[in-house]
Design an enzyme around this catalytic site. Structure first.
Site, short mmCIF file in Angstrom:
data_model
loop_
_atom_site.label_atom_id
_atom_site.label_comp_id
_atom_site.label_asym_id
_atom_site.label_seq_id
_atom_site.Cartn_x
_atom_site.Cartn_y
_atom_site.Cartn_z
N ARG A 237 -15.14 5.89 61.53
CA ARG A 237 -14.11 4.95 61.09
C ARG A 237 -14.32 4.71 59.60
O ARG A 237 -15.43 4.80 59.08
CB ARG A 237 -14.21 3.63 61.85
N LYS A 262 -17.94 -0.75 65.15
CA LYS A 262 -17.01 -1.60 65.89
C LYS A 262 -17.73 -2.19 67.11
O LYS A 262 -18.40 -1.47 67.85
CB LYS A 262 -15.79 -0.79 66.34
N HIS A 326 -7.79 7.48 59.69
CA HIS A 326 -8.23 7.54 61.08
C HIS A 326 -7.83 8.86 61.75
O HIS A 326 -8.43 9.26 62.75
CB HIS A 326 -7.64 6.36 61.87
N ARG A 329 -10.69 11.18 62.07
CA ARG A 329 -11.54 10.88 63.23
C ARG A 329 -10.93 11.46 64.51
O ARG A 329 -11.62 12.08 65.32
CB ARG A 329 -11.71 9.37 63.34
N HIS A 352 -17.50 4.82 71.44
CA HIS A 352 -16.55 4.18 72.36
C HIS A 352 -17.30 3.47 73.48
O HIS A 352 -18.27 3.99 74.03
CB HIS A 352 -15.61 5.22 72.98
N TYR A 361 -8.02 12.07 74.13
CA TYR A 361 -8.06 13.34 73.42
C TYR A 361 -7.82 14.54 74.33
O TYR A 361 -7.52 15.62 73.85
CB TYR A 361 -9.40 13.48 72.69
#
Length: 381
Positions: A237, A262, A326, A329, A352, A361
């Site tokens: 990120r 995050k 982004h 990424r 994640h 994805y």
């Protein structure tokens, strides 16, 4: 279902090519269609659709054939028709010029200090403080105890929607108000009546490997090239990237320590050998002292400056896709999946919490799709 025909076509709507799904009006078919990830109802077009791509069409075709639907894809051979968006009444941006009352300003200041002590991220603190100032500025004649749920509805309609702000902005406003009222020991605006805005279900934009190569090759400035390269090479990120300190790098072992990503989670991310070489050349040339990417007077490089770097690179490389920082990424994760990397490993690399986040994805990757053979393979691009 054997006799049920579903028609696929494509249109160009608001600068985006959409795959349109037309079907009979029966509940079973609609429910099955709605379960396909990425499909949403377009109120303006009055149909189910999703962003068009060759791979997504492959996947949807197979999904429908698994239930023995007959798929009419003949319209896909034609160029997409341009559909004009419905005319919208012109909205004048709404500005808030009034300040909240002093009692509220004092409460917000105390709330900010509390968030800081609770180790909320700097971005969250700034965002929540800003949103509270806007909300109470809009209702500048009222005190905290006077606010009711209808006041939030008024703010949502006559400020957020009137200015065309996103559902994310709306959701963050709810988060800020709920936490603020909970901190003050009050019922958070009758929280049972606070409905979250419906989240859009969009597949991420992804660059091909060749497009990434062209994008990075267009950069002649070593600092800019290193910045965009590490975003793609490590799937980071932008906030994580700009927060990297020189001491966080271990170029001998080929790792970087991502701190307080995050959700305030730390993780180690491997650095490809090529990335290590680029970082050594960059550090030798620029000699950063604290942050890996430094701006004026040794402060951290700003996200605004990073976006400007990407904007120039896109212009020079003549890539016309809607690309953000982004997107690099998203592209990294998709290319890993296409190379056969286990999705659980990708989840760890990206940081994640849930595998569900990483699973998106699978809908933009060509992994396993190449094994599908159907008539659409014969279409021309």
């Amino acid at each position: 279902m054997k006799n049920t025909t579903i028609t696929l076509s494509k249109v160009k709507y608001q600068k985006e090519v959409l795959l349109i799904i037309s079907m009979p009006n029966d509940c079973a078919t609609k429910e099955y269609i709605k379960d396909f990830n990425g499909i949403s109802w377009n109120e303006a077009l009055k149909c189910f659709c999703l962003p068009y791509s060759r791979h997504v069409t492959h996947t949807l075709f197979q999904y429908l054939r698994n239930k023995n639907y007959f798929v009419d894809y003949s319209a896909l051979k034609e160029d997409p028709k341009q559909i004009a968006p419905p005319s919208q009444p012109k909205r004048n941006p709404v500005k808030i010029r009034e300040k909240p009352q002093q009692e509220i300003l004092d409460r917000i200041s105390l709330f900010r200090n509390w968030m800081y002590q609770k180790r909320y991220s700097e971005n969250t603190i700034k965002t929540y403080e800003s949103m509270l100032l806007m909300f109470f500025g809009f209702h500048h004649t009222k005190l905290v105890k006077d606010i009711r749920s209808r006041d939030l509805e008024d703010y949502n309609t006559n400020y957020i929607l009137a200015n065309g702000f996103s559902h994310t902005y709306q959701n963050q406003t709810i988060n800020a108000l709920k936490l603020f009222y909970t901190y003050n020991g009050m019922d958070p605006l009758l929280s049972a009546n606070l409905e979250r805005p419906k989240k859009q279900s969009k597949l991420p934009e992804v660059l091909s490997i060749d497009e990434v190569k062209v994008l990075l090759a267009s950069l002649t400035n070593l600092k800019h090239k290193t910045l965009l390269s590490i975003l793609y090479a490590c799937g980071l990120r932008i906030g994580e990237t700009l927060n990297i300190k020189v001491r966080d790098l271990d170029l001998d072992r080929g790792y970087t320590h991502i701190k307080s990503g995050k959700g305030r989670k730390d993780r180690y991310v491997p650095l490809p050998k090529r990335m290590c070489s680029l970082l050594r050349a960059y550090i030798e040339a620029y000699k950063p002292h604290h942050f890996l990417f430094e701006g004026a007077k040794g402060a951290g490089y700003s996200a605004v400056s990073a976006r400007q770097v990407l904007k120039r690179a896109l212009r020079n490389s003549k890539i016309e896709k809607s690309v953000t920082l982004h997107t690099l990424r998203h592209s990294h994760a998709t290319h890993l999946l296409e190379n056969g990397t286990d999705i659980r490993y990708i989840q760890e690399l990206l940081g994640h919490n849930s595998p569900k986040t990483t699973m998106i994805y699978t809908h933009v990757s060509s992994t396993s799709l190449d094994r599908i053979k159907n008539p659409f393979d014969d279409f021309e691009d």
